[in-house]
Scaffold this motif. Structure first.
Motif, PDB file in Angstrom:
ATOM      1  N   MET B   1       0.781  -1.166  -0.008  1.00  0.00           N
ATOM      2  CA  MET B   1      -0.057   0.159   0.015  1.00  0.00           C
ATOM      3  C   MET B   1       0.971   1.205  -0.077  1.00  0.00           C
ATOM      4  O   MET B   1       0.664   2.028  -0.965  1.00  0.00           O
ATOM      5  CB  MET B   1      -0.832  -0.108   1.467  1.00  0.00           C
ATOM      6  N   ALA B   4       2.984   1.433  -2.868  1.00  0.00           N
ATOM      7  CA  ALA B   4       2.614   2.041  -4.035  1.00  0.00           C
ATOM      8  C   ALA B   4       2.489   3.395  -4.172  1.00  0.00           C
ATOM      9  O   ALA B   4       2.952   4.239  -5.250  1.00  0.00           O
ATOM     10  CB  ALA B   4       1.173   1.418  -4.500  1.00  0.00           C
ATOM     11  N   VAL B   5       1.965   4.136  -2.889  1.00  0.00           N
ATOM     12  CA  VAL B   5       2.264   5.584  -2.848  1.00  0.00           C
ATOM     13  C   VAL B   5       3.552   6.040  -2.933  1.00  0.00           C
ATOM     14  O   VAL B   5       3.909   6.902  -3.743  1.00  0.00           O
ATOM     15  CB  VAL B   5       1.669   5.757  -1.564  1.00  0.00           C
ATOM     16  N   TYR B 244      -8.737  13.050   5.898  1.00  0.00           N
ATOM     17  CA  TYR B 244      -8.959  14.360   5.223  1.00  0.00           C
ATOM     18  C   TYR B 244      -8.423  15.561   5.661  1.00  0.00           C
ATOM     19  O   TYR B 244      -7.993  16.488   4.979  1.00  0.00           O
ATOM     20  CB  TYR B 244     -10.724  14.351   5.075  1.00  0.00           C
ATOM     21  N   GLN B 247      -4.708  16.603   5.176  1.00  0.00           N
ATOM     22  CA  GLN B 247      -4.126  17.161   3.818  1.00  0.00           C
ATOM     23  C   GLN B 247      -4.738  18.427   3.677  1.00  0.00           C
ATOM     24  O   GLN B 247      -4.076  19.152   2.739  1.00  0.00           O
ATOM     25  CB  GLN B 247      -4.801  15.950   2.891  1.00  0.00           C
ATOM     26  N   GLY B 248      -5.858  18.667   4.050  1.00  0.00           N
ATOM     27  CA  GLY B 248      -6.324  20.242   3.999  1.00  0.00           C
ATOM     28  C   GLY B 248      -5.879  21.325   4.778  1.00  0.00           C
ATOM     29  O   GLY B 248      -5.953  22.340   4.728  1.00  0.00           O
ATOM     30  N   VAL B 250      -2.879  22.394   4.588  1.00  0.00           N
ATOM     31  CA  VAL B 250      -1.831  23.111   3.945  1.00  0.00           C
ATOM     32  C   VAL B 250      -2.290  24.514   4.077  1.00  0.00           C
ATOM     33  O   VAL B 250      -1.520  25.273   4.133  1.00  0.00           O
ATOM     34  CB  VAL B 250      -1.821  22.421   2.462  1.00  0.00           C
ATOM     35  N   PHE B 281       5.241  14.428   2.030  1.00  0.00           N
ATOM     36  CA  PHE B 281       4.211  13.825   1.556  1.00  0.00           C
ATOM     37  C   PHE B 281       3.878  12.508   2.080  1.00  0.00           C
ATOM     38  O   PHE B 281       2.594  11.855   2.286  1.00  0.00           O
ATOM     39  CB  PHE B 281       4.442  13.627  -0.064  1.00  0.00           C
ATOM     40  N   ALA B 285       0.671  10.930   3.942  1.00  0.00           N
ATOM     41  CA  ALA B 285       0.058   9.702   3.574  1.00  0.00           C
ATOM     42  C   ALA B 285       0.074   8.515   4.420  1.00  0.00           C
ATOM     43  O   ALA B 285      -0.982   8.063   4.625  1.00  0.00           O
ATOM     44  CB  ALA B 285       0.842   9.092   2.170  1.00  0.00           C
ATOM     45  N   VAL B 288      -2.670   9.352   6.494  1.00  0.00           N
ATOM     46  CA  VAL B 288      -4.074   8.997   5.838  1.00  0.00           C
ATOM     47  C   VAL B 288      -4.260   7.593   5.800  1.00  0.00           C
ATOM     48  O   VAL B 288      -5.391   6.948   6.257  1.00  0.00           O
ATOM     49  CB  VAL B 288      -3.987   9.480   4.536  1.00  0.00           C
ATOM     50  N   VAL B 289      -3.242   6.732   5.419  1.00  0.00           N
ATOM     51  CA  VAL B 289      -3.452   5.217   5.345  1.00  0.00           C
ATOM     52  C   VAL B 289      -3.701   4.628   6.677  1.00  0.00           C
ATOM     53  O   VAL B 289      -4.679   3.805   6.992  1.00  0.00           O
ATOM     54  CB  VAL B 289      -2.278   4.634   4.626  1.00  0.00           C
ATOM     55  N   ASN B 292      -7.219   5.394   7.605  1.00  0.00           N
ATOM     56  CA  ASN B 292      -8.381   4.587   6.751  1.00  0.00           C
ATOM     57  C   ASN B 292      -8.251   3.265   7.280  1.00  0.00           C
ATOM     58  O   ASN B 292      -9.602   2.726   7.361  1.00  0.00           O
ATOM     59  CB  ASN B 292      -8.031   4.514   5.372  1.00  0.00           C
TER      60      ASN B 292
END
Lengths: 548, 309, 301
Positions: B1, B4-5, B244, B247-248, B250, B281, B285, B288-289, B292
């Motif tokens: 996962m 991939a990112v 969410y 990431q916002g 920023v 980044f 990420a 975030v992961v 989730n």
């Protein structure tokens, strides 16, 4: 009537006529690059204005907006790929000597890889700037520099626009305005101010803003612009550029030219490093020799003219390879004096690695300067405190630099007292003046900068290889309009890379010329350019070789 | 996962058109020095080789050195992470507390004028550009009224014995208020609407009707029975909201000069500082992961109808 | 043969069928307000050339050849005043509606189409297609959206399309997942089995029987995506990665911000574009609520 005649001629011997006077091609689309508005509002604005004016001449102009990194890559590393670009040279104390700008920007030797990225080449100018470099008599040197400025005015390798005024503000209830120093060509944000500013009340900390983050606090690395504010305070130099733009003894008590290639410097007594050890002549020698070695690439060019350094007690003698007028400013007032006991082992260790001194960050930087390092919080603030044992101790208690990326917030902070010295302001200076009216606590000081703003022409590429074409494009721009519109009056018109701030060297005679669309049009016409169907064409016989 | 990112990131950054070293233009650089710099950052090797070096380093938790700051990326990123997390969590806690209470109240007040007026209002808060809202709050509460400081995490030159002392200080909290409020105003809509619709669903179920028949006052019913059951799905959405929100951040970090990961990312991207941008980044990420995953897990635990095959 | 003749009588022509399936949510007052807002902005965008008083990018001068900059509303006939570069704010606002609708609608279209196709394929065919697509969705969920747009915008030329591209690359994930689960439930319905037994091809079943039933769902996500796209474009412009040659409301806000409109009290410059953004985005939300109530009627009760 003319038309009729031409038609008749065409009918009579059209083929013959075209062979003899092949009409010039239409000039291709011209590109002008600029940085984005958010980063460089003034450049963005003057580029828009200039493009609009050029279009009136029948040129097809495209404005290309790109971030600094891309623009630098294009202009610097792809020297034959761009047409024109907005550009800027910033004022730095060591640029108080005109040599750095007039030689590096225009001497043909720097065209392939150096600062002459526009590819300008004129043997007469080369000879003139070479001569001024080794002329130690000021009057004669002035004459040579005047001549160089006239040559450039005649050739217009760049479209010079303005010397902006650096505008800063401070809270005059906190700091005594009489103690703030306005340094010629630099403004009130300078080391002299930070040392002499006297607090009037309870608040004894200088709190100032910067929109850029700190890259490093390192005496051997010339990094971001803001970093140098800090290094100038933590470390001493032998000489410092004074408020009048001339080098002054600082850590040196005095200096003395023995002959034109030998200079003797006497180190001031009783100086201490921030860790309590004494500063010695040996430290000074070490500082210059470090730069001469391989671990300090950025300072190397400033010591390349040194042949040898010897010490005797507190005397240091520099022997030079060639005589040079700029040694005091470009070398003695440039290099930071660093403690040998800290840097010797560090440099020895770095010599065994791929890294160099630029990759090394001291946890507590140690210098001998008027301020001592206290703390550094990433992307937030740097705190220094006054070194009361210094030979020129600051009146303030601490010097605190806050990172504020948002200009609106910086202004708000100045009003609320969160900062009391606005040291970085990229916005419209008029706003500051309006603020002063609303808020009586503030004082705004504008100073003509020694830096300048201009549009660079790529002298390698047609049509910009033609001085007449460049002149016409330059004459098309009303500088008063640029001063008023892009800089809100906070700039002076300029036609020379040597700023009026450097009064002695600046040639006032080059500033007088007429501008306007009509002037430019008639100039183009004289040089043989024609307008057909609203589009500007080359003079007869000239082909467009670069059209895509 | 994450692999991939990381791979996508690598490709994106290496395929950028601009020369990564252009940021270091200096008249003093010779061609050899440039070549040495290229070699130092491994930029002279073939792309696939750079890729394996990058993956190998990542596995060891090594994010490389920043081009711009000449410092290890890991250190910088870890220094900024707490600031971003604190801002994210504090704003979401405010948002969820407010959203849950008001959501429940609106469900109870269903079909009244208040409810009819509130819903479009809530939707409007979700339509506000966050930086615009932030600037307006800044202009009002800081510039005009002077209630809160305009930026940063603490007063100039203030020192604290520990991170705990800093984060619990009055000074820090007053700096936190405006950015956290900006984010909270934006994010309270989700828990509010979720809570309301869940409440409406639960309130129709038998046990609530039973309770009502037993003669309990309607607000007691709402709080004791309905709200409790409606709350669980709202809480699971919290984990997703963190992902969410982070990431916002920023834009809000830029408005309020908040030294966080988002601003670092923007700066690094502008400076073509690949290692640093990648590091920032990836760190975002990772959060975030993880969030989730946590949300999936909570969802499975709380809702037995979903089974993971 | 048989089905070809039976069809028109049963279901009308395909366009009508689709339109009916979309079911514009006209009974919900919010949705109607949303549609009205859209209608107004659509008209403004279409007639921008007639409504605007100036070229939005033209630098204006007054009679004395002085820059007509920072004029207040109604000064010298500029309805909303001018920017610091002497550009007409009102005209920018008008032309901004074009970019907003362009970005919003294309992004919504991309998200809806990609998400729907992914959801359909994944849900209907299952197996390795499903595994592959859902893995891809997982990865898309792991990529922080705004940072992704920033990186993308930084290394492509500045353009409003970067936002659309980024949304197409990432945001199909939510739509895709929801539609997949909807398809999974639809697949088990009796009439699908019937179609299969009667020999319809997979493609036909997917597009004739399943797709129309999930269209409102696609529209729901599409109408949310409009808002996302406009908000994202504004944020990207604000951070300085926008396209300065295209007038959008995000660009206007950034311009105002970069020119310190707030410190100058230039509310006439800073507020209107923000309000326009809010209106369009909120209109999208209102419409999506209308769809929600069609799709999940129990909420309405």
């Amino acid at each position: 009537m003319k038309k009729l005649l031409r038609t008749a001629l065409l009918l009579a011997g059209a083929t013959m006529a075209t062979q003899a006077f092949a009409e010039g091609d239409k000039i291709r689309e011209i590109k002008i690059t600029t940085r984005p508005q958010a980063a460089q509002p003034q450049e963005f604005q003057f580029v828009q204005l200039i493009a609009q004016e050029w279009r009136k001449l029948g040129l097809d102009v495209k404005v290309d907006v790109m971030p600094w990194e891309q623009m630098a890559d294009l202009v610097w590393y792809n020297r034959d790929k761009w047409d024109t670009t907005g550009w800027q040279m910033v004022g730095r104390p060591e640029r108080s000597d005109p040599d750095e700008l007039i030689y590096n920007l225009f001497h043909s030797s720097t065209a392939p890889k150096g600062y002459n990225f526009i590819g300008y080449s004129n043997p007469e100018l080369d000879a003139t700037v070479e001569a001024q470099r080794i002329e130690t008599d000021p009057e004669k040197r002035q004459e040579l520099l005047y001549k160089a400025q006239s040559i450039l005015a005649e050739d217009q390798p760049n479209l010079m626009l303005v010397h902006p005024k650096s505008t800063f503000a401070f809270d005059k209830n906190v700091w005594d305005p009489a103690t703030v120093v306005d340094q010629g060509g630099i403004g009130i944000k300078n080391t002299w101010s930070f040392i002499s500013m006297e607090p009037l009340g309870e608040q004894k900390d200088i709190i100032l803003n910067s929109s850029d983050n700190i890259q490093g606090i390192n005496p051997l690395w010339i990094s971001g612009g803001t970093d140098s504010w800090i290094t100038e305070l933590i470390w001493d130099r032998l000489l410092r550029i004074g408020p009048d733009g001339l080098p002054k003894p600082w850590a040196a008590e005095s200096y003395n030219w023995i002959d034109e290639k030998t200079i003797e410097v006497v180190l001031r007594d009783g100086m201490m490093w921030h860790d309590g050890k004494p500063v010695t002549a040996d430290d000074v020698k070490f500082s210059f020799e470090a730069a001469m070695g391989d671990e300090v690439p950025m300072y190397k060019p400033f010591v390349s003219n040194i042949e040898s350094i010897t010490t005797d007690g507190n005397k240091i003698t520099f022997k030079l390879v060639n005589p040079t007028a700029a040694f005091l400013t470009a070398s003695l007032a440039k290099l930071n004096i660093i403690p040998k006991h800290i840097w010797e082992p560090v440099l020895a260790d770095l010599a065994t690695k791929e890294d160099n001194a630029e990759d090394y960050q001291e946890t507590t930087p140690i210098g001998s300067g008027p301020y001592k390092f206290v703390s550094w919080t990433t992307n937030e603030e740097v705190v220094l405190e006054a070194n009361k044992d210094h030979f020129s101790p600051p009146k303030a208690e601490r010097w605190i630099l806050r990172i504020v990326p948002n200009t609106e917030a910086a202004i708000g902070m100045l009003r609320s007292g969160e900062i009391n010295f606005l040291a970085d302001f990229s916005g419209d200076p008029k706003i500051l003046l309006d603020l002063v009216e609303q808020d009586g606590d503030l004082e705004v000081v504008s100073t003509i900068d020694m830096g300048f703003r201009y549009v660079a022409f790529n002298n390698r590429r047609p049509p910009f290889n033609d001085p007449e074409f460049r002149k016409a494009l330059s004459y098309a721009i009303n500088r008063d309009l640029i001063v008023g519109a892009a800089f809100r009056g906070f700039a002076v018109k300029s036609n020379s890379v040597i700023s009026p701030a450097l009064g002695f060297w600046h040639n006032e005679g080059v500033n007088d010329f007429k501008t306007g669309t009509d002037v430019a049009k008639s100039h183009l016409e004289k040089a043989g350019y024609t307008v057909k169907g609203g589009a500007l064409h080359y003079p007869d016989g000239v082909k467009e070789t670069l059209a895509e | 996962m994450l692999w991939a990112v990381a791979t996508i990131l690598f490709l994106m950054f290496r395929l950028m058109p601009s020369n990564p070293l252009a940021a270091y233009i200096d008249p003093t650089f010779t061609v050899e020095q440039q070549a040495a710099l290229m070699a130092k950052f491994g930029l002279d090797r073939p792309l696939w080789e750079q890729y394996f070096i990058y993956l190998w380093n990542l596995l060891q938790g090594e994010l490389g050195d920043s081009f711009f700051y000449r410092q290890p990326v890991g250190t910088r990123v870890l220094e900024l992470l707490p600031n971003t997390l604190i801002l994210t969590f504090s704003s979401l806690i405010i948002a969820y507390t407010f959203g849950i209470i008001v959501g429940a109240w609106l469900a109870w007040k269903r079909d009244t004028f208040a409810e009819r007026a509130a819903i479009p209002l809530v939707l409007t808060t979700r339509a506000l550009p966050e930086f615009w809202l932030g600037m307006l709050l800044l202009a009002l509460f800081s510039f005009t009224l002077g209630w809160f400081p305009a930026g940063g995490t603490r007063s100039p030159g203030s020192e604290y014995a520990s991170y705990f002392a800093l984060y619990t200080s009055r000074d820090f909290l007053s700096h936190l208020v405006l950015p956290a409020m900006t984010l909270a105003i934006y994010s309270q809509g989700l828990p509010l609407l979720l809570m309301r619709s869940n409440m409406l669903e639960v309130m129709n179920e038998d046990f609530v009707t039973m309770a009502r028949i037993k003669g309990l006052s309607s607000w007691t019913v709402v709080v004791r029975h309905a709200a409790r059951n409606a709350l669980l799905p709202v809480m699971t959405s919290f984990a997703i909201a963190v992902g969410y929100q982070i990431q916002g951040n920023v834009v809000v970090e830029t408005v309020f000069s908040w030294p966080g990961l988002g601003r670092e990312l923007v700066n690094a991207v502008s400076a073509s500082d690949y290692p640093l941008a990648q590091g920032a980044f990836l760190m975002i990420a990772v959060v975030v992961v993880l969030m989730n995953l946590l949300a999936d897990l909570l969802y499975t635990l709380l809702d037995p109808r979903i089974s993971h095959a | 043969m048989r089905s070809a003749t039976a069809e028109p009588a049963n279901t009308g022509n395909p366009v009508m069928r689709v339109l009916r399936k979309i079911r514009l949510p006209l009974d919900d007052p919010f949705a109607v307000v949303g549609l009205l807002i859209y209608a107004v902005f659509f008209l403004v965008a279409i007639f921008a050339d007639q409504l605007a008083t100036h070229d939005p990018l033209e630098i204006l001068f007054d009679k004395d050849y002085q820059l007509a900059a920072d004029l207040r509303p109604l000064e010298d006939g500029f309805v909303l005043g001018t920017t610091s570069l002497g550009r007409d704010i009102y005209s920018q606002l008008i032309y901004g509606s074009r970019s907003a609708l362009l970005i919003g609608l294309t992004a919504a279209f991309m998200v809806a189409v990609i998400g729907t196709v992914v959801g359909l394929l994944s849900g209907y065919f299952g197996g390795w297609i499903d595994i592959l697509l859902m893995r891809a969705a997982d990865i898309a969920f792991g990529i922080p959206f705004l940072p992704f747009v920033i990186v993308l915008a930084a290394f492509l030329e500045p353009s409003i399309w970067n936002v659309v591209l980024a949304m197409a690359l990432i945001l199909w994930r939510d739509t895709g997942r929801v539609i997949r689960s909807q398809v999974l439930t639809l697949r088990t319905r009796a009439y699908i089995d019937a179609a299969r037994v009667s020999g319809s091809s997979d493609l036909k079943i997917v597009f004739r029987h399943i797709a129309p039933n999930i269209l409102p769902l696609s529209f729901l996500y599409g109408s949310i995506a409009i808002g996302w796209a406009i908000l994202t474009e504004a944020a990207i412009s604000f951070l300085g990665f926008g396209d300065p040659e295209t007038i959008s409301w995000g660009y206007m806000l950034q311009d105002a911000y970069a020119s310190q409109a707030l410190s100058q009290g230039g509310y006439y410059w800073f507020v209107p574009p923000g309000i326009c953004i809010v209106l369009v985005v909120v209109a999208g939300f209102f419409i999506s609520r209308g769809y929600e109530e069609i799709l999940f009627p129990k909420l309405k009760e």
